[in-house]
Design a protein around this motif. Structure first.
Motif, PDB file in Angstrom:
ATOM      1  N   GLN A 193       1.606   3.547  12.743  1.00  0.00           N
ATOM      2  CA  GLN A 193       0.936   4.282  11.125  1.00  0.00           C
ATOM      3  C   GLN A 193       0.843   5.633  11.253  1.00  0.00           C
ATOM      4  O   GLN A 193       1.501   6.494  10.392  1.00  0.00           O
ATOM      5  CB  GLN A 193      -0.252   3.292  10.827  1.00  0.00           C
ATOM      6  N   GLU A 194       0.172   5.795  12.464  1.00  0.00           N
ATOM      7  CA  GLU A 194       0.303   8.047  12.532  1.00  0.00           C
ATOM      8  C   GLU A 194       1.719   9.034  12.635  1.00  0.00           C
ATOM      9  O   GLU A 194       1.454   9.436  11.324  1.00  0.00           O
ATOM     10  CB  GLU A 194      -0.981   7.671  13.856  1.00  0.00           C
ATOM     11  N   GLU A 235       6.526  11.003   7.792  1.00  0.00           N
ATOM     12  CA  GLU A 235       7.117  11.077   5.772  1.00  0.00           C
ATOM     13  C   GLU A 235       6.695  12.499   5.708  1.00  0.00           C
ATOM     14  O   GLU A 235       7.382  12.777   4.701  1.00  0.00           O
ATOM     15  CB  GLU A 235       5.985  10.067   5.433  1.00  0.00           C
ATOM     16  N   HIS A 236       5.929  13.361   6.594  1.00  0.00           N
ATOM     17  CA  HIS A 236       6.173  14.680   6.182  1.00  0.00           C
ATOM     18  C   HIS A 236       7.043  15.509   6.586  1.00  0.00           C
ATOM     19  O   HIS A 236       7.452  16.247   5.960  1.00  0.00           O
ATOM     20  CB  HIS A 236       4.426  15.210   6.740  1.00  0.00           C
ATOM     21  N   THR A 268       3.140   8.177   9.337  1.00  0.00           N
ATOM     22  CA  THR A 268       2.966   9.762   8.386  1.00  0.00           C
ATOM     23  C   THR A 268       3.164  11.804   8.859  1.00  0.00           C
ATOM     24  O   THR A 268       3.357  11.688   7.845  1.00  0.00           O
ATOM     25  CB  THR A 268       0.879   9.988   8.494  1.00  0.00           C
ATOM     26  N   HIS A 269       3.559  11.347  10.164  1.00  0.00           N
ATOM     27  CA  HIS A 269       4.043  12.910  11.139  1.00  0.00           C
ATOM     28  C   HIS A 269       5.694  12.462   9.693  1.00  0.00           C
ATOM     29  O   HIS A 269       5.537  13.345   9.203  1.00  0.00           O
ATOM     30  CB  HIS A 269       3.515  12.626  11.897  1.00  0.00           C
ATOM     31  N   SER A 322      -1.512   1.041  14.773  1.00  0.00           N
ATOM     32  CA  SER A 322      -2.367   1.879  14.231  1.00  0.00           C
ATOM     33  C   SER A 322      -1.314   3.338  14.508  1.00  0.00           C
ATOM     34  O   SER A 322      -1.517   4.501  13.651  1.00  0.00           O
ATOM     35  CB  SER A 322      -3.734   2.314  14.845  1.00  0.00           C
ATOM     36  N   ARG A 330       7.816   3.435   3.993  1.00  0.00           N
ATOM     37  CA  ARG A 330       7.364   2.732   4.018  1.00  0.00           C
ATOM     38  C   ARG A 330       7.535   1.872   2.626  1.00  0.00           C
ATOM     39  O   ARG A 330       6.836   0.379   2.399  1.00  0.00           O
ATOM     40  CB  ARG A 330       5.753   2.028   4.081  1.00  0.00           C
ATOM     41  N   ASP A 342       8.241   9.000   1.554  1.00  0.00           N
ATOM     42  CA  ASP A 342       7.377   7.441   2.235  1.00  0.00           C
ATOM     43  C   ASP A 342       8.539   6.396   2.186  1.00  0.00           C
ATOM     44  O   ASP A 342       9.590   5.332   1.843  1.00  0.00           O
ATOM     45  CB  ASP A 342       6.354   7.155   0.775  1.00  0.00           C
TER      46      ASP A 342
END
Length: 354
Positions: free
Chosen positions: A303-304, A310-311, A307-308, A300, A318, A316
């Motif tokens: 994953q966090e 990719e921003h 997300t950061h 997890s 993934r 993306d």
């Protein structure tokens, strides 16, 4: 010389004989005589069988006083006169290694001593000419061997001087300290040894093709990393594993403008301390769970982070296409940070049995 020997013989028979011995061996060397001719001369001139033994180079021969070769592996008599093949070395009484022997008991007289001295000096010269080895770290010879512009006969002579077996595949290894290494293909993989420098390893090739292995090794070196959180990646890279990335290396260097994807990676790495290691782990791992395990973080948490990231990147990572995009961006970034090296600063040759 012949006239002088005749005059000396009239005054001192031993001196005249010694001078004739010197002249005889000088003529043999002048005509580039081989080892057997030299050992034969020692046997005929001394009237005793002569035996040459060089265990390091694998040379063993024996010639009788009648000039016929009659090799014999029998023991060496400690009483035989002998001379070491290495100048200044002391040949142990009970060893047959590295020496020329005259097979007769007792110390040599004047003529026998001169025959032994001149024959041994001539044998040394021929061994050096035909079977000699340069120091394994001779930088000039290794540089010649890796130089594609050097004529093939010149490179092969350099290989012979370095003691490399023409029948065994070899490979070039480039180091981040500017050094070069030539290894037989049977040598242990450099990654299995303790190394202080990063290394790129070229493919196994024939001796004649070593420049190609060296060029590939230098490309592989450019894709190595320090293996740290700020510079993640392998410290040793094999050119055989690069595939089409070698084409990318030809097109990208320090002067190549940063494409948007590379600029985005630089921005992410600058803004967050975990970005470099995380992006690399995601790019090379077979799954996100494997990447999390490599990073020693919870799934997890990864994953966090993604997300950061990719921003910051703008795509993306993934998705399969996004992962490929990330892999290419990381490779181009690494190649832009490295400088191709044309010539080795230091050299070494490693040859192992097997």
């Amino acid at each position: 010389m012949k006239e002088l020997a005749g005059r000396l013989a009239a005054l001192d028979p031993d001196a005249g004989a010694a001078l004739r011995v010197i002249a005889y061996f000088d003529r043999l060397l002048e005509h580039r005589a081989g080892l057997e001719a030299l050992v034969r001369a020692a046997a005929v001139l001394s009237g005793s069988p002569a035996r040459l033994v060089d265990t390091e180079r694998g040379v063993r021969m024996r010639v009788r006083p009648d000039g016929r070769r009659a090799d014999d592996d029998g023991p060496v008599d400690p009483a035989w006169p002998r001379a070491p093949l290495t100048p200044g070395a002391d040949v142990a009484v009970r060893t047959a290694g590295g020496a020329l022997f005259l097979e007769h008991p007792g110390p040599p007289d004047g003529v026998h001593a001169m025959v032994l001295e001149r024959a041994t000096a001539a044998v040394r010269a021929v061994l050096e000419r035909t079977r000699g080895r340069a120091p394994a770290d001779d930088p000039a010879l290794v540089e010649v061997l890796l130089d594609a512009s050097a004529p093939l006969p010149v490179r092969l002579r350099a290989a012979a001087r370095l003691g490399l077996d023409a029948e065994r595949p070899v490979r070039a290894v480039a180091s981040s300290d500017g050094g070069a290494r030539i290894e037989t293909a049977a040598a242990p993989a450099p990654a299995e040894r303790t190394r202080t420098a990063r290394t790129g390893i070229g493919p196994a090739v024939d001796l004649a093709d070593l420049p190609r292995s060296w060029a590939a090794a230098r490309i592989a070196l450019r894709l190595t990393a320090e293996g740290t959180a700020r510079d993640p990646g392998p410290r040793t890279v094999y050119a055989d594993d690069l595939g089409a990335l070698t084409l990318l290396a030809d097109a990208v260097g320090p002067g190549t403008p940063a494409v948007p994807d590379v600029a985005a990676v630089e921005r992410a790495v600058t803004e967050v301390p975990w970005a470099a290691a995380t992006l690399y782990a995601v790019a090379v791992s077979p799954s996100l769970r494997a990447a999390a395990a490599e990073l020693t973080v919870h799934h997890s948490t990864l994953q966090e982070r993604l997300t950061h990231a990719e921003h910051l990147l703008g795509w993306d990572v993934r998705a399969p296409a996004g992962r490929l995009r990330l892999q290419l961006a990381l490779a181009v970034r690494k190649l832009r940070q490295s400088t191709p090296t044309d010539a080795p600063a230091g050299t070494q040759v490693t040859e192992t049995a097997g």
